[in-house]
Each structure stands twice: as C-alpha cells, then as structure tokens.
Scaffold this motif. Structure first.
Motif, PDB file in Angstrom:
ATOM      1  N   ASP A  58      -8.003   1.621   3.046  1.00 42.21           N
ATOM      2  CA  ASP A  58      -7.193   2.816   2.814  1.00 42.21           C
ATOM      3  C   ASP A  58      -6.525   3.188   4.242  1.00 42.21           C
ATOM      4  N   LYS A  59      -5.804   4.377   4.184  1.00 40.88           N
ATOM      5  CA  LYS A  59      -4.967   4.641   5.602  1.00 40.88           C
ATOM      6  C   LYS A  59      -5.978   4.934   6.515  1.00 40.88           C
ATOM      7  N   SER A  60      -7.279   5.115   6.617  1.00 38.94           N
ATOM      8  CA  SER A  60      -8.207   5.351   7.552  1.00 38.94           C
ATOM      9  C   SER A  60      -8.927   4.097   7.890  1.00 38.94           C
ATOM     10  N   TYR A  80      -2.545   0.108  -3.851  1.00 37.04           N
ATOM     11  CA  TYR A  80      -2.027  -1.266  -3.789  1.00 37.04           C
ATOM     12  C   TYR A  80      -1.374  -1.465  -5.065  1.00 37.04           C
ATOM     13  N   GLY A 128      -0.235   4.521   0.128  1.00 34.64           N
ATOM     14  CA  GLY A 128      -0.948   5.509   1.043  1.00 34.64           C
ATOM     15  C   GLY A 128      -2.206   6.369   0.292  1.00 34.64           C
ATOM     16  N   TYR A 151       0.770  -1.450  -0.015  1.00 37.90           N
ATOM     17  CA  TYR A 151       0.041  -0.104   0.122  1.00 37.90           C
ATOM     18  C   TYR A 151       0.877   1.033   0.155  1.00 37.90           C
TER      19      TYR A 151
END
Length: 326
Positions: A109-111, A258, A48, A46
């Motif tokens: 995702d990053k969250s 990704y 970001g 990933y």
C-alpha cells in the motif's frame, strides 16, 4: 462489480482453446511459432487505495451455500490449510500454495505495508438454499451483510466473506463472462466496508470456461483432451477461481488498489494473466506442469494432506510479467 474472466480476458482464452492441441496429462514443448504468454501487454498500476495488509492473516469466512460433496469440501478446506506450511505438508516438497502467495505479498500500500503474509480459514457455516436456487448478486451482498450484522459471522476488516454455491445453484452472471466476483459492502453497525466474494461450482454449468484446462468448451476443435484434475473437475475449478478471487480481493479490495483498465471491469493480479499456469504457456496451452505418475493428474503446487493443486500465474510488479509458481 469486480468480476473475473470478463470479456477482455475471455476472448484470448477461448480463442486459444480453439487453436492449440493438447494431450491429456502429458507435458508438451512449446512450438517455436507460438508466442509465450509470460509477458502480456497489461500493466497493473496502483491507484492509492487500501489493501488487506494487517500483519497476521487474511481471514476467510466460508459459507457453503447448497449441497456439496465430501470431496469438494475437503479439497477446498485443504487448499486453505495449505497456506500454513505446518499443516500436513511433506517437508522440502516444493512448490507449495504458500510459495505461490509470496508473489502477492510484493503488493504494497501507499505506506509500504505488504499484503498479509498468509490466508487462514477462520469459520465455516452452511446454508441449504435459504435464498432458493436462482440468486441475484445483490442478494449475496445483503445475505453476507445480514450474517455479519446478526453476529452469525464476526466483523473483520481484514477478512473475506466467501460464498461458495453448489453446482445446482444459478447465480446472476455466473458462466456469462464470470466465474465469480469480489466486491465490498458497508456494515452499518460499524460503518465500515468489508470484502465479500462469490465462487460457483462449474462442474455442470460451465466446466469448459471455469474449470479449464480440466475441461474443454463444447465448441472447441475435435481431438483435444482435457487434463486430468487431481481433486475432481468441480473442486479444482473452484480452487483455481478461489485463488484468483482472493488475489484480486486482497490487492484491489475497494476498486482503488492494484488493477489495469476500467475500475468496474478491471484486470487484477491474476486476471491479467489469463490461461497461464506453467512455464512455456501459450494460447490454449496452460504451460509445463507436473504430472502424477499414477493418476496422470496435472498440477503445479503441493498442498496439505497430500493434495495437489493447479494455481494461476500472478502479475509480478517488479518484472511486469506473469509469474508462474515453480
């Protein structure tokens, strides 16, 4: 541009086809001397960026460019309908297209938000060769942008604007290391990037590349037989490539999601698993598949309205392996 079936994944598949024998519509046991492709040396990471993660669905805006048969249209629309388990699916019949998508939902995702839980065909439009029959990739981008800015198609930040071209349309780089691609455009009325994609019909242009294992390359060894396609070589080739594209477009929509390798020529969720469709897959053999007793067609997923489909393996993040539907 983000392409599928680039040289990095073409070579193992083409080399595999030249080596492994296969008989039509019959499951074969994997030779002990052949390595499994379930584990590859690719590691999807990933980077970001945002994914398509809105809670409802990934909305497909489908453009039929050129002339398509009724069978091709119904096969592809039934594929999209298959993401909804209530759309003409036989109860308790597994695995399904929706089952296949569950692996994509593990991409976050990053969250910590997962990729949207389903895919929905929202709108379809047709076009009879307004750009001609020989098209550049840049023309496809401008074409989609124009359709959005003129409100022929709605603005949708969680959508994929999918252009399907008929078998008589030549698209730049199609069949030359690519069976389709996804990318993004800036819609100036909103100043926002949206995802679009192209898939071609491989029936007459490159079936041995873009509809394998339902067609074999002309340069393969003698004596091999292609598997029987449940919906036709062209339709099933397009479905396999659509599945590959939407998996990549949702998990790497803006080239910073990704992927593994060069962001301009990445291996993504499905392209990291070339030629793998069932358990026991090895070079030139797609794996153990279900076979229809009457038609002898090979498949691995059930779909809407009695359809059967062949869907590619997905890179599973938790196990770092190619996961096949079962």
């Amino acid at each position: 541009m983000v392409t599928m079936f680039l040289k990095s994944m073409l070579f193992p598949l083409i080399f595999a086809l030249a080596l492994a024998p296969r008989s039509q519509g019959v499951s074969q046991s994997r030779s002990q001397s052949q390595p499994s492709l379930a584990t590859t040396f690719n590691e999807i990471k990933y980077h970001g960026g945002p994914l398509l993660t809105k809670p409802n669905s990934i909305n497909i805006y489908l453009i039929w460019y050129g002339a398509f048969s009724r069978n091709d249209r119904s096969s592809i629309t039934d594929f999209f309908a298959s993401f909804n388990p209530s759309k003409g699916l036989v109860p308790h019949q597994e695995p399904t297209v929706a089952t296949w998508w569950k692996t994509i939902q593990t991409y976050k995702d990053k969250s910590g938000n997962s990729v949207s839980s389903t895919v929905k065909l929202v709108k379809q439009i047709g076009d009879i060769y307004s750009l001609g029959k020989n098209i550049k990739r840049a023309q496809i981008a401008n074409y989609v942008k124009h359709k959005i800015e003129t409100k022929v198609l709605p603005f949708d930040s969680n959508g994929i604007y999918l252009v399907l071209t008929s078998r008589d349309v030549i698209v730049e780089r199609f069949c030359m290391g690519s069976c389709g691609f996804h990318d993004n455009i800036v819609v100036y009325t909103e100043r926002t990037r949206l995802v679009y994609a192209h898939i071609g019909n491989p029936l007459v242009q490159c079936p041995g590349l873009c509809a394998w294992p339902y067609s074999l390359p002309a340069y393969g060894p003698p004596g091999q037989q292609a598997l029987v396609a449940p919906n036709g070589v062209g339709a099933d080739g397009m479905v396999m490539n659509i599945a590959t594209i939407i998996a990549g477009a949702t998990t790497n929509p803006f080239k910073n999601g990704y992927f593994q390798g060069d962001p301009l020529a990445p291996l993504e969720a499905v392209t990291a698993c070339p030629g793998i469709f069932g358990e026991g897959a090895y070079s030139g053999y797609p794996g153990n598949l279900m076979v229809d007793k009457i038609s002898k067609a090979s498949y691995n997923a059930y779909g809407a309205n009695g359809r059967k489909f062949l869907l590619p393996a997905i890179w599973e993040l938790t196990s770092s392996k190619c996961k096949v539907i079962h």
